[in-house]
Design a protein around this motif. Sequence first.
Motif, PDB file in Angstrom:
ATOM      1  N   ILE A 318      -9.625 -56.682 -67.732  1.00 45.01           N
ATOM      2  CA  ILE A 318     -10.710 -56.864 -67.253  1.00 45.01           C
ATOM      3  C   ILE A 318     -11.627 -58.060 -67.151  1.00 45.01           C
ATOM      4  O   ILE A 318     -12.217 -58.655 -66.384  1.00 45.01           O
ATOM      5  N   PRO A 319     -11.405 -58.991 -68.527  1.00 52.84           N
ATOM      6  CA  PRO A 319     -12.116 -60.164 -68.193  1.00 52.84           C
ATOM      7  C   PRO A 319     -11.574 -61.148 -67.148  1.00 52.84           C
ATOM      8  O   PRO A 319     -12.513 -61.793 -66.467  1.00 52.84           O
ATOM      9  N   GLY A 320     -10.328 -60.997 -66.895  1.00 51.50           N
ATOM     10  CA  GLY A 320     -10.065 -61.792 -65.761  1.00 51.50           C
ATOM     11  C   GLY A 320     -10.445 -61.345 -64.394  1.00 51.50           C
ATOM     12  O   GLY A 320     -10.747 -62.169 -63.423  1.00 51.50           O
ATOM     13  N   ALA A 321     -10.436 -60.117 -64.276  1.00 47.74           N
ATOM     14  CA  ALA A 321     -10.859 -59.669 -62.999  1.00 47.74           C
ATOM     15  C   ALA A 321     -12.384 -59.695 -62.527  1.00 47.74           C
ATOM     16  O   ALA A 321     -12.735 -60.041 -61.764  1.00 47.74           O
ATOM     17  N   LEU A 322     -13.091 -59.783 -63.859  1.00 48.74           N
ATOM     18  CA  LEU A 322     -14.688 -59.925 -63.768  1.00 48.74           C
ATOM     19  C   LEU A 322     -14.800 -61.434 -63.080  1.00 48.74           C
ATOM     20  O   LEU A 322     -15.895 -61.506 -62.560  1.00 48.74           O
ATOM     21  N   PHE A 332     -12.508 -56.322 -56.757  1.00 48.97           N
ATOM     22  CA  PHE A 332     -12.356 -56.228 -58.106  1.00 48.97           C
ATOM     23  C   PHE A 332     -11.133 -55.419 -58.574  1.00 48.97           C
ATOM     24  O   PHE A 332     -10.295 -55.608 -59.319  1.00 48.97           O
ATOM     25  N   ARG A 333     -10.885 -54.306 -57.680  1.00 48.69           N
ATOM     26  CA  ARG A 333      -9.729 -53.371 -57.922  1.00 48.69           C
ATOM     27  C   ARG A 333      -8.427 -54.286 -57.817  1.00 48.69           C
ATOM     28  O   ARG A 333      -7.587 -54.189 -58.465  1.00 48.69           O
ATOM     29  N   ALA A 334      -8.367 -55.120 -56.919  1.00 47.88           N
ATOM     30  CA  ALA A 334      -7.433 -56.120 -56.405  1.00 47.88           C
ATOM     31  C   ALA A 334      -7.074 -57.004 -57.803  1.00 47.88           C
ATOM     32  O   ALA A 334      -5.985 -57.086 -57.833  1.00 47.88           O
ATOM     33  N   ALA A 335      -8.244 -57.693 -58.011  1.00 53.18           N
ATOM     34  CA  ALA A 335      -7.996 -58.520 -59.079  1.00 53.18           C
ATOM     35  C   ALA A 335      -7.508 -57.859 -60.433  1.00 53.18           C
ATOM     36  O   ALA A 335      -6.727 -58.348 -61.050  1.00 53.18           O
ATOM     37  N   LEU A 336      -8.200 -56.633 -60.722  1.00 53.02           N
ATOM     38  CA  LEU A 336      -7.562 -56.031 -61.846  1.00 53.02           C
ATOM     39  C   LEU A 336      -6.221 -55.578 -61.762  1.00 53.02           C
ATOM     40  O   LEU A 336      -5.351 -55.648 -62.928  1.00 53.02           O
ATOM     41  N   ARG A 337      -5.582 -55.254 -60.808  1.00 58.06           N
ATOM     42  CA  ARG A 337      -4.187 -55.093 -60.479  1.00 58.06           C
ATOM     43  C   ARG A 337      -3.345 -56.363 -60.685  1.00 58.06           C
ATOM     44  O   ARG A 337      -2.263 -56.162 -61.339  1.00 58.06           O
ATOM     45  N   ASN A 338      -3.728 -57.335 -60.219  1.00 64.09           N
ATOM     46  CA  ASN A 338      -3.163 -58.885 -60.651  1.00 64.09           C
ATOM     47  C   ASN A 338      -3.257 -59.078 -61.924  1.00 64.09           C
ATOM     48  O   ASN A 338      -2.395 -59.863 -62.396  1.00 64.09           O
ATOM     49  N   GLU A 339      -4.351 -58.858 -62.599  1.00 61.32           N
ATOM     50  CA  GLU A 339      -4.421 -59.003 -64.100  1.00 61.32           C
ATOM     51  C   GLU A 339      -3.339 -58.513 -64.894  1.00 61.32           C
ATOM     52  O   GLU A 339      -2.796 -58.761 -65.805  1.00 61.32           O
TER      53      GLU A 339
END
Length: 382
Positions: A318-322, A332-339
């Motif tokens: 979560i911190p990285g996705a935020l 955000f969902r894509a960033a969460l997946r990546n993190e």
Amino acid sequence: MLGNKGWMIALTAVVLSAGSAHAQIKVGITMSASGPGAALGQPQSKTVAALPKEIAGQKITYFALDDESDPTKGAQNARKLITEEKVDVLIGSSLTPVSLPLIDIAAEAKTPLLSLAAAAILVAPMDDKRKWVFKVVPNDDIMANAILKYIAKTGVKTLGYIGVSDAYGEGYYKVLSEAAPKLGITLTGHEVYARSDASVTGQALKILATKPDAIFVASAGTPAVLPQKALRERGYKGPIFQTHGVATEEFIKLGGKDVDGAIFTGEAFTVVNDLPADSPFRKTTAAFVDAYKAANGNIPSIFGAHLWDSMTLVEHAIPGALKVAKPGTEEFRAALRNEIEKTKDLALNNGLSNMTPDNHNGYDERSAFLIEVKDGAFHMVK
């Protein structure tokens, strides 16, 4: 056991406690709290109340549904959670057959999916759909290869097989049938049964007729007791090996003396008290046990740990996705997946997680512990 409607009512307090007036991250969960998979889903349903209510300054709202161990119901739940609740991440389901339809749904919605089931087919081979799927339960091939190496060391040359007739059992059989010959072990039969079956006497008798040195049972939860009891009641005194799906107190209570001596490869959580004092798994397990006891008043099982570990992966991502986008958005969902895919050396109840773009399970045989049912408890094999 609660149906879908009753389950939502039971979770009202959990959802409300997360709040909705502030920025929030929505987590959708579908699990088999009833039906043949209840032995796995019930501990997970009780874990929901123990999950963190706030992460990185964001309120966390959980929407949990019972899929009744049914693939169609699981798919309906997933679509509801994505389209109506607009969740940022989807977790579930407890069983491999119920999780399989969720892969297409998660990929279509570009929503990270963390399965609570075991089969490797959920995350491999990697493709455009599975890149959205992660799994905290060690792949069955990791566990199967580790137990097979032990079986070979004990001198077993012929191995009987009884397993559930779904993706979990067949996944184990596939690995066994491919790896056993390389270790000098011959499989003497391939008997299957449904998780809902009340008897496996016929299958047990057929396997006994092949006179194997040992027998392997590929099942999970309380259904795994049936073959072992049937074999012991018919006088079989040889070794019986099981899978990590039996790591529950219900398995021991229901099986009694008949399951004493069963050996399997399982997760750190199950034998954490036998691990060295400085093991990183001890701290991880303590955090989960303390939170679960505070919420439910008793000790959790490994199946509850599957949900806890899934949220631990999300928590670390979560911190990285935020930094990339706000919750509630496709970005955000894509960033969460990546993190989540960047997870490195994270000690979970299920093992040491190291995700990569090609490996969304993230474990190796360091996460497979050799465990024995001894005197009514789980212990590391010495």
